[in-house]
Design an enzyme around this catalytic site. Structure first.
Site, mmCIF file in Angstrom:
data_model
loop_
_atom_site.group_PDB
_atom_site.id
_atom_site.type_symbol
_atom_site.label_atom_id
_atom_site.label_comp_id
_atom_site.label_asym_id
_atom_site.label_seq_id
_atom_site.Cartn_x
_atom_site.Cartn_y
_atom_site.Cartn_z
ATOM 1 N N LEU A 141 -0.141 4.535 -6.093
ATOM 2 C CA LEU A 141 -1.045 4.055 -5.615
ATOM 3 C C LEU A 141 -1.730 5.208 -4.627
ATOM 4 C CD1 LEU A 141 -0.151 0.444 -4.438
ATOM 5 C CD2 LEU A 141 -1.925 0.919 -6.222
ATOM 6 N N ASP A 142 -2.868 5.059 -4.200
ATOM 7 C CA ASP A 142 -3.570 6.184 -3.290
ATOM 8 C C ASP A 142 -2.715 5.917 -1.868
ATOM 9 O OD1 ASP A 142 -5.392 6.925 -4.954
ATOM 10 O OD2 ASP A 142 -6.983 5.953 -4.151
ATOM 11 N N LYS A 143 -2.441 7.067 -1.072
ATOM 12 C CA LYS A 143 -2.122 6.893 0.286
ATOM 13 C C LYS A 143 -2.421 5.900 1.053
ATOM 14 C CE LYS A 143 -1.066 9.677 4.341
ATOM 15 N NZ LYS A 143 -1.055 10.884 4.918
ATOM 16 N N THR A 145 -4.272 3.118 0.041
ATOM 17 C CA THR A 145 -4.281 1.715 -0.406
ATOM 18 C C THR A 145 -2.724 1.211 -0.383
ATOM 19 O OG1 THR A 145 -5.739 2.554 -2.100
ATOM 20 C CG2 THR A 145 -4.495 0.766 -2.556
#
Length: 325
Positions: A141-143, A145
């Site tokens: 997951l994105d940082k 998110t």
């Protein structure tokens, strides 16, 4: 701990052994793979093998324990503070012999990179729960998110889950607050994305010629006039920053996402408006031990505050029920 054995599936076809490992265990470097083969810790049908050997469906690949599948980390990278250990254990949504599922906090990077010393991958020893091996990441997951993140506890589970994500056997639903109101209120975004070079961290742009295909379904669940909307998002593909780039591309950037929305991603007066409002809400995925694993992650604090501010309801039925992908 006994080694795991993974059977080559029919989907793999006839493939070189090193390419099989790159497909199923992308974190395993080639040099470390060669060492494991050379020392006999990886075997095919009980025999020593070389990376150039071809494997066929039905063959059994014996694997060492999960913690031997990656090169040892430095002692500093393995240190977990008491505060981080409590934070991670409190984030556990599900745990069994094969799988751990976390509700990843926003702001915590999944893996390290330039200038990123504290990241989830470096904290995974806190989630051994008595096991001899540390769990392993099988997706990202994105940082910024938050939400559902799956970890494997064995090598066979890691291969199974990696294949499930790669073959799109999962159903992932994200919740987001976007600035504005998409028109139409539900639809399908099919917009190829390409990574941009540069020193400002990962970023993508729409590029029909050089980009990779990226597809997202969206639906407006609720809205505050044309000011802000609660979107449910169902990605078919899993490109870097796909949902963030797609929302911006249809003219409704995710609230707080300055990277893709610039000033348009900010709403004055909204609590936590400078933080990215994107959350991996639920996941349905085949379980390595049989059946289907379904997990739902509660919203992080800043998004709960926004839900209260806008008067959005606490929950909603599956917005994509009946949608066949």
């Amino acid at each position: 701990m006994m080694p795991d054995t993974v059977t080559v599936s029919g989907e793999d076809g006839l493939v070189r052994l090193d390419r099989w490992f790159k497909r199923h265990y992308p974190a395993l470097g080639h040099g470390h793979l060669e060492k494991l083969l050379r020392t006999g810790r990886i075997r095919v049908d009980g025999k020593r093998a070389r990376s150039s050997d071809r494997v066929v469906p039905g063959q059994a690949i014996r694997l060492p324990p999960l913690d031997q599948m990656t090169a040892p980390a430095s002692p500093a990278a393995r240190h977990v503070s008491p505060g981080d250990e409590v934070m991670l254990r409190d984030a556990v949504l599900h745990r069994d012999d094969a799988v751990i599922v976390l509700n990843k906090p926003p702001g915590l990077a999944v893996q390290g990179g330039s200038g990123t010393e504290r990241h989830l991958d470096g904290l995974l020893d806190a989630l051994r729960f008595g096991s001899e091996v540390r769990p392993r990441l099988v997706h990202r997951l994105d940082k910024e998110t938050s939400g559902v993140l799956v970890l494997a506890r064995t090598t066979s589970a890691a291969a199974f889950l990696t294949r499930a994500f790669r073959e799109k056997a999962t159903r992932k639903i994200y919740w987001a607050v976007v600035v504005g109101l998409p028109k139409p209120l539900q639809g399908r975004i099919d917009l190829a994305l390409a990574k941009l070079p540069g020193r400002d961290g990962e970023r993508v742009r729409a590029d029909a010629e050089e980009g990779k295909r990226a597809v997202t379904y969206y639906r407006v669940v609720d809205s505050v006039g044309d000011r802000a909307s609660w979107l449910a998002l169902l990605p078919v593909t899993g490109r870097t920053h796909q949902l963030r780039a797609h929302c911006a591309a249809i003219g409704t950037p995710i609230l707080g996402d300055a990277k893709y929305g610039a000033a348009a991603a900010h709403l004055a007066g909204v609590p936590g408006a400078k933080r990215v409002h994107l959350h991996a809400r639920s996941l349905s995925i085949p379980h390595p031990l049989g059946g289907t694993l379904r997990v739902t992650a509660p919203l992080p604090r800043h998004m709960r505050q926004s839900w209260e501010f806008f008067g959005f309801p606490d929950d909603v039925e599956d917005p994509f029920a009946g949608l066949s992908i």
